[in-house]
Scaffold this active site. Structure first.
Site, PDB file in Angstrom:
ATOM      1  N   ILE A   1       0.816  -1.223   0.000  1.00 32.67           N
ATOM      2  CA  ILE A   1       0.000   0.000   0.000  1.00 32.67           C
ATOM      3  C   ILE A   1       0.844   1.264   0.000  1.00 32.67           C
ATOM      4  O   ILE A   1       0.304   2.376  -0.099  1.00 32.67           O
ATOM      5  CB  ILE A   1      -0.962   0.032   1.209  1.00 32.67           C
ATOM      6  CG1 ILE A   1      -0.191  -0.076   2.534  1.00 32.67           C
ATOM      7  CG2 ILE A   1      -2.002  -1.057   1.106  1.00 32.67           C
ATOM      8  CD1 ILE A   1      -1.084   0.066   3.763  1.00 32.67           C
ATOM      9  N   GLY A   2       2.173   1.142   0.108  1.00 28.40           N
ATOM     10  CA  GLY A   2       3.006   2.346   0.097  1.00 28.40           C
ATOM     11  C   GLY A   2       4.476   2.035   0.019  1.00 28.40           C
ATOM     12  O   GLY A   2       4.924   0.955   0.413  1.00 28.40           O
TER      13      GLY A   2
ATOM     14  N   GLY B   1       8.369   3.897   0.758  1.00 26.86           N
ATOM     15  CA  GLY B   1       9.128   5.006   1.324  1.00 26.86           C
ATOM     16  C   GLY B   1      10.561   4.957   0.876  1.00 26.86           C
ATOM     17  O   GLY B   1      10.944   4.152   0.018  1.00 26.86           O
ATOM     18  N   GLU B   2      11.376   5.844   1.454  1.00 22.88           N
ATOM     19  CA  GLU B   2      12.769   5.940   1.040  1.00 22.88           C
ATOM     20  C   GLU B   2      13.550   4.674   1.347  1.00 22.88           C
ATOM     21  O   GLU B   2      14.405   4.259   0.583  1.00 22.88           O
ATOM     22  CB  GLU B   2      13.426   7.140   1.733  1.00 22.88           C
ATOM     23  CG  GLU B   2      14.887   7.341   1.345  1.00 22.88           C
ATOM     24  CD  GLU B   2      15.502   8.542   2.034  1.00 22.88           C
ATOM     25  OE1 GLU B   2      14.748   9.366   2.581  1.00 22.88           O
ATOM     26  OE2 GLU B   2      16.735   8.653   2.019  1.00 22.88           O
ATOM     27  N   PHE B   3      13.227   4.052   2.490  1.00 25.54           N
ATOM     28  CA  PHE B   3      14.002   2.867   2.858  1.00 25.54           C
ATOM     29  C   PHE B   3      13.117   1.699   3.261  1.00 25.54           C
ATOM     30  O   PHE B   3      13.614   0.682   3.739  1.00 25.54           O
ATOM     31  CB  PHE B   3      14.970   3.196   4.014  1.00 25.54           C
ATOM     32  CG  PHE B   3      14.307   3.753   5.238  1.00 25.54           C
ATOM     33  CD1 PHE B   3      14.216   5.127   5.416  1.00 25.54           C
ATOM     34  CD2 PHE B   3      13.779   2.927   6.208  1.00 25.54           C
ATOM     35  CE1 PHE B   3      13.612   5.651   6.554  1.00 25.54           C
ATOM     36  CE2 PHE B   3      13.184   3.444   7.334  1.00 25.54           C
ATOM     37  CZ  PHE B   3      13.102   4.819   7.509  1.00 25.54           C
TER      38      PHE B   3
ATOM     39  N   SER C   1       9.037  -0.480   2.667  1.00 28.41           N
ATOM     40  CA  SER C   1       7.759  -0.682   1.991  1.00 28.41           C
ATOM     41  C   SER C   1       6.691  -0.922   3.051  1.00 28.41           C
ATOM     42  O   SER C   1       6.974  -1.459   4.124  1.00 28.41           O
ATOM     43  CB  SER C   1       7.837  -1.899   1.059  1.00 28.41           C
ATOM     44  OG  SER C   1       8.858  -1.734   0.102  1.00 28.41           O
ATOM     45  N   VAL C   2       5.443  -0.510   2.745  1.00 29.40           N
ATOM     46  CA  VAL C   2       4.355  -0.667   3.693  1.00 29.40           C
ATOM     47  C   VAL C   2       3.294  -1.574   3.082  1.00 29.40           C
ATOM     48  O   VAL C   2       2.843  -1.346   1.951  1.00 29.40           O
ATOM     49  CB  VAL C   2       3.729   0.693   4.067  1.00 29.40           C
ATOM     50  CG1 VAL C   2       2.632   0.502   5.118  1.00 29.40           C
ATOM     51  CG2 VAL C   2       4.793   1.646   4.593  1.00 29.40           C
TER      52      VAL C   2
ATOM     53  N   ASP D   1       9.677  16.242   9.515  1.00 30.51           N
ATOM     54  CA  ASP D   1       9.190  15.848   8.186  1.00 30.51           C
ATOM     55  C   ASP D   1       7.669  16.008   8.123  1.00 30.51           C
ATOM     56  O   ASP D   1       6.974  15.175   7.564  1.00 30.51           O
ATOM     57  CB  ASP D   1       9.589  14.399   7.882  1.00 30.51           C
ATOM     58  CG  ASP D   1       9.495  14.071   6.394  1.00 30.51           C
ATOM     59  OD1 ASP D   1       9.312  15.009   5.589  1.00 30.51           O
ATOM     60  OD2 ASP D   1       9.595  12.881   6.038  1.00 30.51           O
TER      61      ASP D   1
END
Length: 729
Positions: A459-460, A462-464, A466-467, A578
């Site tokens: 579902i997502g 990121g920089e480092f 995964s979700v 952030d």
């Protein structure tokens, strides 16, 4: 009618009814909008009513009195010290939409002296100040009016007697029932002065005979008498206060307790005494009032069985909040969350207390923010269910060790309000530093076995990490939907530190406007298990549902919730670093949650900022100038980012500064330019954005101010009536 300077506050009309007041205004020949009087409240004897003629009608506004002194507000809004200051404020700041426009008044008399912030020096003041016991006694015995009258500094005779340590005079004043809890123009009581000027006998006299409020707060900084004594290093006064049951850990607006103030001021002996002081064992026991898990309706039903009587109470555990709740009756049913801060428990801005038993015993002797003291506990059933494990854990009494910030160039006097974690080293629930060394013995509650996780769809990214959407199998074998953030194998070595830092920040956060970390799975792969926030980021929601959003409704709800969550982070001394719309998730259309703590940092105990010189892939377009240029991060740099975040919302997902690079945006800011007002953004909201983007960080609003601003916005002030499930904080 000419109103001279000497008569400028003669607008008070005592002992008249509502009908008499309205008739007085209607029959006045001036017939002007804003003609007003102040009269006594018939329904509430300690309150007053502001009656105003407007458009040939009389509007009546209840003036509520707060505490035991001259603090007043209209409709529970801003509090003013002195009735005269409240009237002057609304003369200068009319609420024309409500018909509250104050122009002239019908001449009456001066308001009662006990309602004013200051007055003028009288004979009783003079006699007390020079210590003339004979004159003071003669005045009191003759029925001299105005025992509690204030001089030009707002001080009563009791203030002057306390300052000078005139105990015989003070005893005589108390005998004639003066109010020893009145505050002077600086917001302090006679007890504060007795502590400041090292008068331990006067302290005891004020508390034992005069019933002085041992927890009276300075209206500017929230200092109570124990703070004052510690600040001056008066050890005898400190001992006297503690012997009279003063709580050991009251907090100032900056979150400091007395021992810390004594350290900062260099009073070593006083600091060491406070740090080593053993809090007495409470006389109450938990089985007198604690009901374990109980829902709100059940608690209220139990309260109602007791007639109800004012002061009837119980304490219950709420599955919904994950906290204990004090349920209390006084004219109506009240509920107070009992929050945990480190090893302490606290209600609102009250003192930090060691256990539930200490908390109940404390509030059984003093209101301190509650509507009444706790008087009649409702006992639980003979064989109550054991309270949840989390509740049992947090009730243990642990004496903390104090670590106090010493005065340095980085210790700022304008530090924002924060909780005691600012200065007390508490046990960390999960020492993630050792996470990768398989040192698991003390971390069982936070660790989740791999076989309890079921991985779903991506579902997502990121920089480092995964979700994935997934499921967590609880101890009863039931599946709970969760989000699983997984460190990608190719990023394992380079990004493990960032992953660890994010987990370390999130593990102790518990707030309805912040995504909750449920636990860690060390795998492999290394994973963070978080609550599932099903609607994705607000950017995604805006993109998918642009026609279902009312900017004056949803955007303001989200803004209030983001500010509320950031205020919680500020209280717990975390800077996010952030904050952006991409990192605000929606669990429902009306509940926003702050996520992505990969760049977040906890502030050290002796600094109000975090400094980073390493650079990296920073989101410069969201950063304050001081962050971009010198790597300085604090709560006010997060406020700048908050302004960018709500700009993104009102722009319906537009990218700040368009296609500009970060360096170009910084150059634009240096020239004094700012992002333009979005078409959907009201003027007053854009004005608040601009305040968030002032170069001088001290001029930016606090998150507490921002949360109150959006929660009280008239555009959606009745949102709770329209959408009951909305939680604005």
């Amino acid at each position: 009618m000419n109103q001279s300077q000497g008569d400028e506050i003669c607008w008070y009309h005592p002992n008249i009814t509502r009908e008499e007041g309205e008739k007085l205004l209607w029959e006045d020949p001036r017939k002007i909008n804003g003609l007003f009087i102040v009269r006594d409240s018939v329904s509430s004897p300690s309150d007053y009513v502001l009656s105003v003629l407007f458009e040939s009608q009389v509007n009546n506004y209840q003036i509520r009195r707060h505490q035991e002194d001259a603090f007043f507000s209209l409709n529970e809004s801003v509090k003013f010290h002195g009735l005269e200051n409240l009237i002057e404020y609304y003369k200068e700041n009319p609420l024309s939409d409500d018909g509250l426009v104050l122009t002239e008044y019908i001449e009456g008399s001066l308001p009662p002296h006990e309602t004013r912030r200051s007055g003028s020096t009288n004979l009783l003041h003079r006699a007390t100040d020079v210590g003339n016991f004979t004159v003071v006694t003669a005045l009191l015995q003759s029925g001299y009016p105005g025992y509690d009258a204030k001089n030009q500094d707002g001080k009563t005779a009791a203030h002057l007697a306390a300052i000078n340590g005139e105990n015989d005079i003070l005893r005589e004043l108390i005998h004639h029932q003066v109010n020893v809890n009145l505050r002077d123009a600086t917001g302090v009581t006679p007890l504060h002065y007795a502590c400041k000027y090292n008068k331990p006998d006067t302290v005891r006299l004020l508390i034992t005979l005069g019933k002085a409020n041992i927890q009276a707060r300075n209206t500017d900084n929230n200092e109570v008498p124990l703070h004052v004594a510690a600040s001056e290093g008066h050890l005898d006064v400190v001992k006297e206060l503690l012997s009279l049951s003063a709580p050991l850990y009251p907090r100032t607006k900056k979150g400091l307790v007395p021992a810390q103030i004594a350290r900062i001021k260099g009073h070593t002996e006083c600091a060491e005494f406070l740090e080593s002081y053993e809090v007495p064992t409470p006389k109450v026991t938990r089985n007198e009032f604690y009901h374990g898990t109980l829902d709100r309706q059940e608690a209220e039903e139990k309260i109602k069985q007791y007639n109800p009587i004012s002061g009837v109470f119980l304490v219950r555990y709420s599955d919904r909040n994950g906290l204990d709740i004090l349920t209390l009756y006084h004219e109506k049913i009240w509920r107070f969350l009992i929050k945990q801060q480190g090893d302490f428990l606290v209600i609102d801005d009250g003192p930090l207390l060691n256990s539930l038993e200490h908390l109940v015993e404390y509030y059984s002797t003093i209101c301190d923010g509650l509507p009444t003291v706790l008087t009649f506990p409702i006992p639980p059933p003979p064989k109550p269910d054991a309270p949840p494990i989390s509740t049992l854990k947090k009730q243990k009494t642990v004496k903390p060790k104090l670590r106090v910030p010493m005065p340095t160039e980085t210790f700022r006097n304008d530090a924002p309000s924060s909780n005691i974690s600012q200065n007390i080293a508490f046990k960390v629930d999960l020492n993630l530093v050792g996470l990768y060394d398989n040192n698991l013995e003390s971390k069982e509650d936070n660790l989740i076995e791999p076989d309890r996780l079921k991985m779903g769809t991506l579902i997502g990214e990121g920089e480092f990490a995964s979700v994935f959407e997934g499921a967590l199998v609880d101890r009863n074998g039931e599946e709970v939907k969760v989000a699983i953030k997984t460190l990608r194998n190719e990023q394992l070595e380079s990004s493990r530190e960032n992953f660890r830092k994010e987990a370390k920040v999130m593990i102790n956060l518990n707030h309805h406007c912040i995504v909750k970390l449920l636990g860690i799975c060390i795998g492999p792969p290394l994973q963070m298990i978080q609550e599932l926030v099903p609607l994705g980021s607000i950017l995604q929601y805006i993109d998918m549902h642009p026609n279902e959003i009312n900017p004056n409704f949803e955007f303001q709800i989200w803004a209030a919730q983001i500010a509320c969550g950031m205020h919680y982070l500020e209280e717990n001394r975390f800077v996010h670093r952030d904050l952006a719309a991409r990192n605000i998730l929606l669990s429902t259309k009306y509940q926003a949650k702050i996520s992505d703590f990969g760049l977040s940092r906890a502030l050290s105990t002796d600094k109000e900022y975090y400094s980073s010189l390493r650079g990296g892939r920073w989101p410069l377009k969201w950063y304050a100038p001081e962050s971009c240029k010198v790597g300085h991060f604090d709560h006010k740099s997060d406020v700048w980012s908050f302004g960018i975040t709500i700009w993104e919302m009102y722009s319906f997902g537009a990218s700040p500064y368009g296609d500009m690079k970060g360096g170009e945006a910084i150059a634009l800011i240096d020239k004094g330019e700012r992002l333009s007002q979005p078409e959907a953004c009201p003027d007053h909201i854009y004005k608040k954005m601009l305040q968030c983007w002032t170069l001088d960080s001290s001029e930016r609003p606090t998150f507490k101010e921002l949360a109150e601003f959006f929660k009280s916005d008239p555009e959606y002030i009745n949102v709770k009536e329209l959408i009951p499930e909305v939680n604005l904080g």
